[in-house]
Design a protein around this motif. Sequence first.
Motif, PDB file in Angstrom:
ATOM      1  N   PRO A 292      44.756 -42.491 -32.735  1.00 29.76           N
ATOM      2  CA  PRO A 292      45.379 -43.163 -31.587  1.00 29.76           C
ATOM      3  C   PRO A 292      46.765 -43.731 -31.893  1.00 29.76           C
ATOM      4  CG  PRO A 292      43.088 -43.808 -31.735  1.00 29.76           C
ATOM      5  CD  PRO A 292      43.411 -43.019 -32.988  1.00 29.76           C
ATOM      6  N   GLU A 293      47.010 -44.080 -33.144  1.00 32.61           N
ATOM      7  CA  GLU A 293      48.327 -44.595 -33.524  1.00 32.61           C
ATOM      8  C   GLU A 293      49.421 -43.546 -33.311  1.00 32.61           C
ATOM      9  OE1 GLU A 293      49.436 -47.650 -34.559  1.00 32.61           O
ATOM     10  OE2 GLU A 293      47.436 -48.354 -34.004  1.00 32.61           O
TER      11      GLU A 293
ATOM     12  N   TRP B 123      34.981 -40.899 -37.451  1.00 32.01           N
ATOM     13  CA  TRP B 123      34.997 -42.168 -36.720  1.00 32.01           C
ATOM     14  C   TRP B 123      36.298 -42.927 -36.974  1.00 32.01           C
ATOM     15  CZ3 TRP B 123      32.770 -47.229 -38.728  1.00 32.01           C
ATOM     16  CH2 TRP B 123      32.818 -48.202 -37.749  1.00 32.01           C
ATOM     17  N   ASN B 124      36.701 -43.033 -38.234  1.00 33.85           N
ATOM     18  CA  ASN B 124      37.934 -43.724 -38.573  1.00 33.85           C
ATOM     19  C   ASN B 124      39.137 -43.045 -37.926  1.00 33.85           C
ATOM     20  OD1 ASN B 124      39.599 -45.622 -39.911  1.00 33.85           O
ATOM     21  ND2 ASN B 124      39.973 -44.176 -41.556  1.00 33.85           N
TER      22      ASN B 124
ATOM     23  N   HIS C  63      39.238 -41.177 -35.133  1.00 33.07           N
ATOM     24  CA  HIS C  63      39.270 -41.360 -33.680  1.00 33.07           C
ATOM     25  C   HIS C  63      39.418 -42.812 -33.269  1.00 33.07           C
ATOM     26  CE1 HIS C  63      38.722 -37.264 -32.354  1.00 33.07           C
ATOM     27  NE2 HIS C  63      37.890 -37.099 -33.370  1.00 33.07           N
ATOM     28  N   ALA C  64      38.961 -43.728 -34.102  1.00 38.19           N
ATOM     29  CA  ALA C  64      39.024 -45.138 -33.745  1.00 38.19           C
ATOM     30  C   ALA C  64      40.353 -45.797 -34.115  1.00 38.19           C
ATOM     31  CB  ALA C  64      37.881 -45.900 -34.419  1.00 38.19           C
ATOM     32  N   SER C  65      40.960 -45.390 -35.227  1.00 37.21           N
ATOM     33  CA  SER C  65      42.137 -46.145 -35.658  1.00 37.21           C
ATOM     34  C   SER C  65      43.352 -45.309 -36.021  1.00 37.21           C
ATOM     35  CB  SER C  65      41.774 -47.049 -36.842  1.00 37.21           C
ATOM     36  OG  SER C  65      41.328 -46.280 -37.928  1.00 37.21           O
ATOM     37  N   VAL C  66      43.166 -44.167 -36.635  1.00 34.84           N
ATOM     38  CA  VAL C  66      44.326 -43.435 -37.148  1.00 34.84           C
ATOM     39  C   VAL C  66      44.975 -42.555 -36.076  1.00 34.84           C
ATOM     40  CG1 VAL C  66      45.113 -41.753 -38.858  1.00 34.84           C
ATOM     41  CG2 VAL C  66      43.415 -43.475 -39.499  1.00 34.84           C
TER      42      VAL C  66
END
Length: 129
Positions: free
Chosen positions: A32-33, A24-25, A27-30
């Motif tokens: 995409p950066e 989840w972390n 795909h949600a935050s790392v």
Amino acid sequence: MKIRNDYYLTAGILAVLFAATHAWNGHASVLPELDGGAVALETKTVFTYVWHIITAENLIFGAAFLLMAFIGEPAKHRFAAWMIAVILAVRLAVILGITAALAASWIDAAAIALYITLILFGARVKIRA
């Protein structure tokens, strides 16, 4: 089904939760950066597959500990538990060696240390019949 090892049950649940939160972390935050920056495609690919390897590894460890919590073959379990604990200890050493200056890495390190401790306690427990 009867729980034969509470430590393995707890370690298994934690590992599955670690896998879920890691995915989840990522795909949600790392991950995409990586798409928004000037990062080379090869670097994005390597970072993405390493991230997914860790997620899959956590999920496999979780499944193994959940099975070992219910199936009573202590000699085989001890060997598997020790091997997983060594893998996690090496992971912990890498995390601390590379990211020790980051405050967030200490939370991960504490979680892995707790996880290893549960595994080693589980390896010492006499299996309930």
